[in-house]
Structures are given as C-alpha cells and as structure tokens.
Design a protein around this motif. Structure first.
Motif, short mmCIF file in Angstrom:
data_model
loop_
_atom_site.label_atom_id
_atom_site.label_comp_id
_atom_site.label_asym_id
_atom_site.label_seq_id
_atom_site.Cartn_x
_atom_site.Cartn_y
_atom_site.Cartn_z
N ASP A 25 -3.22 5.45 12.68
CA ASP A 25 -2.28 5.38 11.49
C ASP A 25 -1.32 4.38 11.95
O ASP A 25 -1.03 4.20 13.21
CB ASP A 25 -1.33 6.75 11.28
N VAL A 26 -0.91 3.30 11.09
CA VAL A 26 0.11 2.31 11.39
C VAL A 26 1.32 2.59 10.34
O VAL A 26 1.32 2.81 9.11
CB VAL A 26 -0.52 0.82 11.01
N GLU B 141 1.11 -4.65 3.82
CA GLU B 141 -0.02 -5.67 3.06
C GLU B 141 -0.26 -6.68 4.19
O GLU B 141 -1.48 -7.03 4.09
CB GLU B 141 0.78 -6.57 1.99
N MET B 142 0.37 -6.67 5.28
CA MET B 142 -0.12 -7.79 6.28
C MET B 142 -1.61 -7.15 7.09
O MET B 142 -2.22 -7.90 7.69
CB MET B 142 0.82 -7.76 7.65
N PHE B 143 -1.93 -6.06 6.79
CA PHE B 143 -2.91 -5.32 7.42
C PHE B 143 -4.32 -5.51 6.64
O PHE B 143 -5.48 -5.09 7.19
CB PHE B 143 -2.93 -3.90 8.01
N ASP C 168 4.22 2.70 4.71
CA ASP C 168 5.39 1.93 4.77
C ASP C 168 6.50 2.91 5.16
O ASP C 168 6.72 3.97 4.36
CB ASP C 168 5.61 1.34 3.13
N PHE C 169 6.93 3.13 6.18
CA PHE C 169 7.90 4.08 6.66
C PHE C 169 9.10 4.03 5.78
O PHE C 169 10.08 4.80 6.09
CB PHE C 169 7.97 4.09 8.14
N GLY D 171 6.28 -6.05 14.96
CA GLY D 171 4.99 -5.56 15.78
C GLY D 171 3.51 -5.53 15.17
O GLY D 171 2.83 -5.06 15.74
N GLU D 172 3.69 -6.04 13.71
CA GLU D 172 2.46 -5.88 13.10
C GLU D 172 1.16 -6.80 13.83
O GLU D 172 0.18 -6.51 13.91
CB GLU D 172 2.44 -6.50 11.74
#
Length: 245
Positions: free
Chosen positions: A4-5, A11-13, A37-38, A141-142
């Motif tokens: 999980d991110v 959208e960057m991933f 998206d937190f 951090g992405e």
C-alpha cells in the motif's frame, strides 16, 4: 506481498506500477498494489492534511489524524500488522540488505509526505521504519518510494526471468557486479576478454570474481570494509593494495 502507498499524488505511481517488472510481478500474483490518497481521510470539510508548526517556523507540517486513519484502513484486513515505512531524508539510508529484509514481509505500507515534514507523533507511534535514499532532499516521498518498491519487488520469487539475476546484482554479494559483455565478440576493434569465449566455466567464474573485486576496489572501496570476503578474495585484495603502493 501486498504493498500500500499513501500519497497526496497517487497519479504519480500509475506508470511505474503498471510497467516492466512491476507489471509482470502483478501478473504473476507475486504482489498487489494499492495507492491511496490520504487526503480522503482528512477530518475537516476542506480536506486539509497539513497545518502550521507549533512554535512557528517555515513551511507546513502533515497532521497526524489523516495518516493514522489511512494506515488503520489499509491494515484493517491484515492478519498481522504491516511494516509501515516513512519516506524521510532523516531516515536510515536504504541499502540492498534492507531491500532483502523487506522482501520477506507480507505487507508493506509506504507513507509519502510533502511540505516541511511530519508531526512527530507519526514517527513515534505509527511507523515502523524511516528510510532515505541518501543525503539529499526531494519534493516528496513518492520518487523514493517508487525506487524502494522496485528494489524490493524484483527480489520476490518468480518475478525476474532468471532466479540468479538478483543474487548476482551489485551489492547483493557485498561487491559491485563484474563487467558484462554480449555479441559481437569484436566491435570496431574492441574485443571481449578471451576468457569469456573459452567455454571454461571455472576460469570464467574466477575472472568474474576477480573483476568484481577489482571494480569494487576502484569505485567503491568503502564497501570492502563490510563485504563477506573469502580467503581467496582477501588475498586478491592484498595484492591490489600492494600494487597501489
């Protein structure tokens, strides 16, 4: 493995997690990804996830409520608590050894921050690891999370086409990888070392071992302090040291 991110910019991933080895790993059921998206876990009507730091200072600090709630949500169905990894320049420097350690886990959660930093309660009471790619600062951090995820996932069983590929990678043995060559044997007068064309596997392995040690000695001598060298490799290293004097 489940990964999980938590990010404000999911959208960057999209390209990274659905291309190349990451795509293959999912198709082989070696890993599954979810990017959340937190901001969706903000507790105010404006979906605000940051605020000014107590005591004053530049920048904004990520609030604890959204991240605690997001981690709880992605962990709700887990049989055991996941490793929760905070991407932060203050964290432990990421290494191949750490990648190998994380590759044994069932569930990883990556927290990608932005702005000035995190509320300290996130560090103290939510995450299990703080990781950094090196002594520099990124916007968020992405990108660091993408690099670490790639490094970990490629170590999972059935992900790489050749099971020996990750074992022989630079840093996996404690040394940099030996030089590699492919066809043609002669390119514009530049020839492949004859030993690689000899068919003598014992001599080829000997050459590769020596070249890996030489390359590490020339480029990353610092790695030799902790590398698990054999008696033969230590003898070769002593010869290199004497030749340099």
């Amino acid at each position: 493995m489940k990964i999980d991110v938590l990010s404000l910019f999911p959208e960057m991933f999209e390209g990274v997690l659905h291309s190349s080895i990451m795509k293959k790993a999912q198709e082989n059921s070696a890993v599954s990804f979810d990017v959340t998206d937190f901001r969706d876990f903000a507790t105010n009507k404006h979906r605000k996830v940051d605020d000014y730091p107590y005591g004053g200072g530049a920048g904004m600090v990520l609030k604890p409520e959204p991240l605690f709630a997001a981690v709880e949500a992605v962990s709700a169905e887990a049989e055991k608590p996941p490793r929760v990894i905070l991407m932060c320049p203050q964290g432990e420097r990421f290494t191949q050894k750490k990648a190998e350690e994380l590759a044994t886990e069932e569930h990883l959660v990556f927290v990608c921050g932005h702005y000035e930093g995190y509320d300290e309660r996130i560090r103290q009471h939510l995450v299990t690891d703080e990781l950094s790619l090196g002594d520099f600062v990124l916007t968020g951090g992405e990108i660091a999370a993408m690099a670490i995820i790639d490094s970990v996932v490629r170590l999972l069983p059935e992900v790489l086409g050749n099971a020996d590929s990750s074992v022989l990678d630079s840093f996996s043995t404690g040394l940099l990888e030996h030089p590699q060559y492919t066809r043609p044997a002669n390119f514009n007068g530049l020839e492949v070392p004859p030993v690689l064309l000899s068919g003598n596997h014992a001599e080829i392995e000997k050459w590769r071992e020596e070249q890996a040690l030489l390359r590490t000695f020339e480029r990353r001598k610092d790695l030799l302090k902790e590398a698990p060298l054999t008696a033969h490799q230590r003898q070769l290293l002593d010869q290199l040291e004497n030749e340099k004097k």
